[in-house]
Design a protein around this motif. Sequence first.
Motif, PDB file in Angstrom:
ATOM      1  N   ALA A  99       0.825  -1.208   0.000  1.00 56.12           N
ATOM      2  CA  ALA A  99       0.000   0.000   0.000  1.00 56.12           C
ATOM      3  C   ALA A  99       0.857   1.255   0.000  1.00 56.12           C
ATOM      4  O   ALA A  99       0.469   2.285  -0.572  1.00 56.12           O
ATOM      5  N   GLY A 100       2.038   1.179   0.637  1.00 53.30           N
ATOM      6  CA  GLY A 100       2.931   2.335   0.700  1.00 53.30           C
ATOM      7  C   GLY A 100       3.912   2.438  -0.451  1.00 53.30           C
ATOM      8  O   GLY A 100       4.672   3.396  -0.524  1.00 53.30           O
ATOM      9  N   GLY A 101       3.921   1.436  -1.346  1.00 53.19           N
ATOM     10  CA  GLY A 101       4.833   1.476  -2.483  1.00 53.19           C
ATOM     11  C   GLY A 101       6.276   1.209  -2.119  1.00 53.19           C
ATOM     12  O   GLY A 101       7.193   1.680  -2.795  1.00 53.19           O
ATOM     13  N   HIS A 102       6.523   0.443  -1.073  1.00 50.55           N
ATOM     14  CA  HIS A 102       7.892   0.137  -0.662  1.00 50.55           C
ATOM     15  C   HIS A 102       8.554  -0.827  -1.650  1.00 50.55           C
ATOM     16  O   HIS A 102       7.882  -1.589  -2.343  1.00 50.55           O
ATOM     17  N   ALA A 103       9.873  -0.802  -1.686  1.00 43.91           N
ATOM     18  CA  ALA A 103      10.637  -1.698  -2.553  1.00 43.91           C
ATOM     19  C   ALA A 103      11.967  -1.992  -1.881  1.00 43.91           C
ATOM     20  O   ALA A 103      13.033  -1.656  -2.400  1.00 43.91           O
ATOM     21  N   ASP A 104      11.900  -2.651  -0.720  1.00 47.43           N
ATOM     22  CA  ASP A 104      13.127  -2.868   0.052  1.00 47.43           C
ATOM     23  C   ASP A 104      13.584  -4.318   0.065  1.00 47.43           C
ATOM     24  O   ASP A 104      14.506  -4.678   0.789  1.00 47.43           O
ATOM     25  N   ASP A 105      12.931  -5.184  -0.717  1.00 46.84           N
ATOM     26  CA  ASP A 105      13.389  -6.565  -0.875  1.00 46.84           C
ATOM     27  C   ASP A 105      12.924  -7.062  -2.233  1.00 46.84           C
ATOM     28  O   ASP A 105      12.300  -6.314  -3.008  1.00 46.84           O
ATOM     29  N   LEU A 106      13.230  -8.308  -2.553  1.00 44.03           N
ATOM     30  CA  LEU A 106      12.903  -8.825  -3.886  1.00 44.03           C
ATOM     31  C   LEU A 106      11.399  -8.858  -4.117  1.00 44.03           C
ATOM     32  O   LEU A 106      10.912  -8.512  -5.206  1.00 44.03           O
ATOM     33  N   ALA A 107      10.639  -9.265  -3.095  1.00 44.75           N
ATOM     34  CA  ALA A 107       9.191  -9.381  -3.259  1.00 44.75           C
ATOM     35  C   ALA A 107       8.550  -8.034  -3.556  1.00 44.75           C
ATOM     36  O   ALA A 107       7.795  -7.884  -4.530  1.00 44.75           O
ATOM     37  N   THR A 108       8.825  -7.039  -2.733  1.00 42.03           N
ATOM     38  CA  THR A 108       8.184  -5.737  -2.928  1.00 42.03           C
ATOM     39  C   THR A 108       8.698  -5.033  -4.184  1.00 42.03           C
ATOM     40  O   THR A 108       7.957  -4.306  -4.845  1.00 42.03           O
ATOM     41  N   THR A 109       9.952  -5.262  -4.533  1.00 43.59           N
ATOM     42  CA  THR A 109      10.495  -4.666  -5.765  1.00 43.59           C
ATOM     43  C   THR A 109       9.802  -5.263  -6.988  1.00 43.59           C
ATOM     44  O   THR A 109       9.424  -4.532  -7.919  1.00 43.59           O
ATOM     45  N   ALA A 126      -6.939 -12.536  13.557  1.00 45.64           N
ATOM     46  CA  ALA A 126      -8.197 -11.827  13.322  1.00 45.64           C
ATOM     47  C   ALA A 126      -8.140 -10.370  13.776  1.00 45.64           C
ATOM     48  O   ALA A 126      -8.673  -9.479  13.108  1.00 45.64           O
ATOM     49  N   LYS A 127      -7.498 -10.112  14.895  1.00 47.67           N
ATOM     50  CA  LYS A 127      -7.415  -8.729  15.387  1.00 47.67           C
ATOM     51  C   LYS A 127      -6.505  -7.888  14.496  1.00 47.67           C
ATOM     52  O   LYS A 127      -6.736  -6.684  14.314  1.00 47.67           O
ATOM     53  N   MET A 128      -5.476  -8.499  13.932  1.00 45.80           N
ATOM     54  CA  MET A 128      -4.619  -7.774  12.994  1.00 45.80           C
ATOM     55  C   MET A 128      -5.399  -7.423  11.733  1.00 45.80           C
ATOM     56  O   MET A 128      -5.257  -6.325  11.185  1.00 45.80           O
ATOM     57  N   TRP A 129      -6.224  -8.363  11.263  1.00 45.22           N
ATOM     58  CA  TRP A 129      -7.010  -8.111  10.050  1.00 45.22           C
ATOM     59  C   TRP A 129      -8.026  -6.981  10.283  1.00 45.22           C
ATOM     60  O   TRP A 129      -8.225  -6.132   9.419  1.00 45.22           O
ATOM     61  N   SER A 130      -8.654  -6.968  11.445  1.00 44.96           N
ATOM     62  CA  SER A 130      -9.691  -5.969  11.709  1.00 44.96           C
ATOM     63  C   SER A 130      -9.116  -4.608  12.130  1.00 44.96           C
ATOM     64  O   SER A 130      -9.864  -3.635  12.214  1.00 44.96           O
ATOM     65  N   HIS A 131      -7.816  -4.534  12.391  1.00 45.97           N
ATOM     66  CA  HIS A 131      -7.214  -3.272  12.824  1.00 45.97           C
ATOM     67  C   HIS A 131      -7.424  -2.196  11.762  1.00 45.97           C
ATOM     68  O   HIS A 131      -7.369  -2.468  10.549  1.00 45.97           O
ATOM     69  N   VAL A 132      -7.640  -0.987  12.203  1.00 46.58           N
ATOM     70  CA  VAL A 132      -7.935   0.105  11.282  1.00 46.58           C
ATOM     71  C   VAL A 132      -6.818   0.300  10.254  1.00 46.58           C
ATOM     72  O   VAL A 132      -7.079   0.632   9.084  1.00 46.58           O
ATOM     73  N   ALA A 133      -5.571   0.078  10.645  1.00 46.38           N
ATOM     74  CA  ALA A 133      -4.459   0.265   9.711  1.00 46.38           C
ATOM     75  C   ALA A 133      -4.501  -0.768   8.587  1.00 46.38           C
ATOM     76  O   ALA A 133      -4.295  -0.434   7.407  1.00 46.38           O
ATOM     77  N   THR A 134      -4.779  -2.032   8.960  1.00 44.15           N
ATOM     78  CA  THR A 134      -4.856  -3.072   7.928  1.00 44.15           C
ATOM     79  C   THR A 134      -6.036  -2.833   7.004  1.00 44.15           C
ATOM     80  O   THR A 134      -5.922  -3.003   5.774  1.00 44.15           O
ATOM     81  N   GLN A 135      -7.169  -2.437   7.561  1.00 45.55           N
ATOM     82  CA  GLN A 135      -8.328  -2.154   6.721  1.00 45.55           C
ATOM     83  C   GLN A 135      -8.072  -0.958   5.802  1.00 45.55           C
ATOM     84  O   GLN A 135      -8.519  -0.941   4.655  1.00 45.55           O
ATOM     85  N   ARG A 136      -7.345   0.027   6.303  1.00 52.72           N
ATOM     86  CA  ARG A 136      -6.981   1.163   5.453  1.00 52.72           C
ATOM     87  C   ARG A 136      -6.080   0.704   4.313  1.00 52.72           C
ATOM     88  O   ARG A 136      -6.253   1.119   3.155  1.00 52.72           O
ATOM     89  N   ASN A 137      -5.111  -0.176   4.628  1.00 52.69           N
ATOM     90  CA  ASN A 137      -4.219  -0.682   3.581  1.00 52.69           C
ATOM     91  C   ASN A 137      -4.972  -1.537   2.571  1.00 52.69           C
ATOM     92  O   ASN A 137      -4.709  -1.457   1.362  1.00 52.69           O
ATOM     93  N   ALA A 138      -5.908  -2.345   3.061  1.00 53.82           N
ATOM     94  CA  ALA A 138      -6.702  -3.173   2.149  1.00 53.82           C
ATOM     95  C   ALA A 138      -7.526  -2.304   1.208  1.00 53.82           C
ATOM     96  O   ALA A 138      -7.635  -2.592   0.010  1.00 53.82           O
ATOM     97  N   ALA A 139      -8.104  -1.228   1.746  1.00 52.35           N
ATOM     98  CA  ALA A 139      -8.885  -0.318   0.918  1.00 52.35           C
ATOM     99  C   ALA A 139      -8.004   0.362  -0.131  1.00 52.35           C
ATOM    100  O   ALA A 139      -8.413   0.544  -1.288  1.00 52.35           O
ATOM    101  N   GLN A 140      -6.777   0.722   0.267  1.00 56.42           N
ATOM    102  CA  GLN A 140      -5.860   1.356  -0.672  1.00 56.42           C
ATOM    103  C   GLN A 140      -5.464   0.390  -1.788  1.00 56.42           C
ATOM    104  O   GLN A 140      -5.429   0.759  -2.966  1.00 56.42           O
ATOM    105  N   LEU A 141      -5.202  -0.863  -1.417  1.00 58.60           N
ATOM    106  CA  LEU A 141      -4.844  -1.865  -2.427  1.00 58.60           C
ATOM    107  C   LEU A 141      -6.001  -2.096  -3.391  1.00 58.60           C
ATOM    108  O   LEU A 141      -5.794  -2.248  -4.601  1.00 58.60           O
TER     109      LEU A 141
END
Length: 407
Positions: A99-109, A126-141
Amino acid sequence: MTLSSTRVLLIIGGGIAAYKSLDLIRRLKERGARVRVVMTRAAQEFVTPLSAGALAGERAHTDLFDSKTEFDIGHIRLAREADIVVVAPATADLMAKMAGGHADDLATTALLATTAPVLIAPAMNAKMWSHVATQRNAAQLHADGIAMVGPNAGEMAEAGEAGVGRMAEPLEIVAAVEALLEPRTGQPKPLSGKRLLVTSGPTHEPIDPVRYIANRSSGKQGHAIAKAAAELGAAVTLISGPVTIADPPGVRVVKVQSAKDMLAAVEAALPVDAAVFAAAVADWRVAEPGRQKMKKGFGGTPQLAFVENPDILATTAKRESKRPRLVVGFAAETENVIDNARDKLARKGCDWIVANDVSAATGIMGGDANTVHVVTAEGVDSWPSQSKEEVAHALVRRIADALKDTP
């Protein structure tokens, strides 16, 4: 070979669900895909590059600064030569980097360099998935055009943890890959142009306006079959008894209560190419349900007279007109599973019986897993214990094979 010659770049993230990605490689290759694997550093804590590479048939890639591959800008080549990029499992950290456009390893690059469609299969607590930050990233993706399959609900790897966060099963991911690539490849789905009917869940037979007779069926297996059939291109009508699970997407749903209601809905849905009767229909109903609520203490214990419900499977299988080309029944048995299924196959006049053991020792009815035996006139095909989604995909694939030469 629905993915014949398709080039899949599989990025394995660092979560316990990484073990499922090994099966995903096998499932993709079964369908003719060429699979290249990139593993994050964290992924290598759960599965080895040797295992992934052996299944893929070529070396798994792990390092952005690998002198053996980067002499010709290997990360760009991996990204550009893929027809689709699949991230499974997609951890919370990996989703955040995407979501942030990082490229610091082979996968993200590679993800930043690709122009191919990208499909992610999230997997986390489950709590990580429901966290507001993860939901924000999912929406951005999602806004960025990234496709997503899952996550599913269920138990987590941590003891006592449950909820939404389990990675989609390998066959679900394969179906999502096929659906995403179909417009690009022009290949029709295996069940395109076919009509399927699926029954699911229990029936409720009224005793009075408040009480009813039912069983423990959850509808999970029937709903999973309807979803899998729709994913393979079928026009699906799902006739469901009372359940507490969501309607599958892309499916016409007819909701009923009693066995008589279900039979009427089945007959209204005909003709179809195949019918799968996964519903656990009550064998009997009360002959004369009370018009008012029965009261305790008035006249002693009520005496209920029962009559047999219509046999929906046999009625459909023995039709002289509008009989589906393929009629599949289910048999939930508590003993002599295969023998009882063979007997049911003969009595009902259907083409296949999918039998499973629902005795108290198995704890299966209403659960998330199933161990089934597909009984036909030719013999018995016993499948290993699988999730109900995996059973559904395997059964629907078999149905597609049976219908492929029919108009």
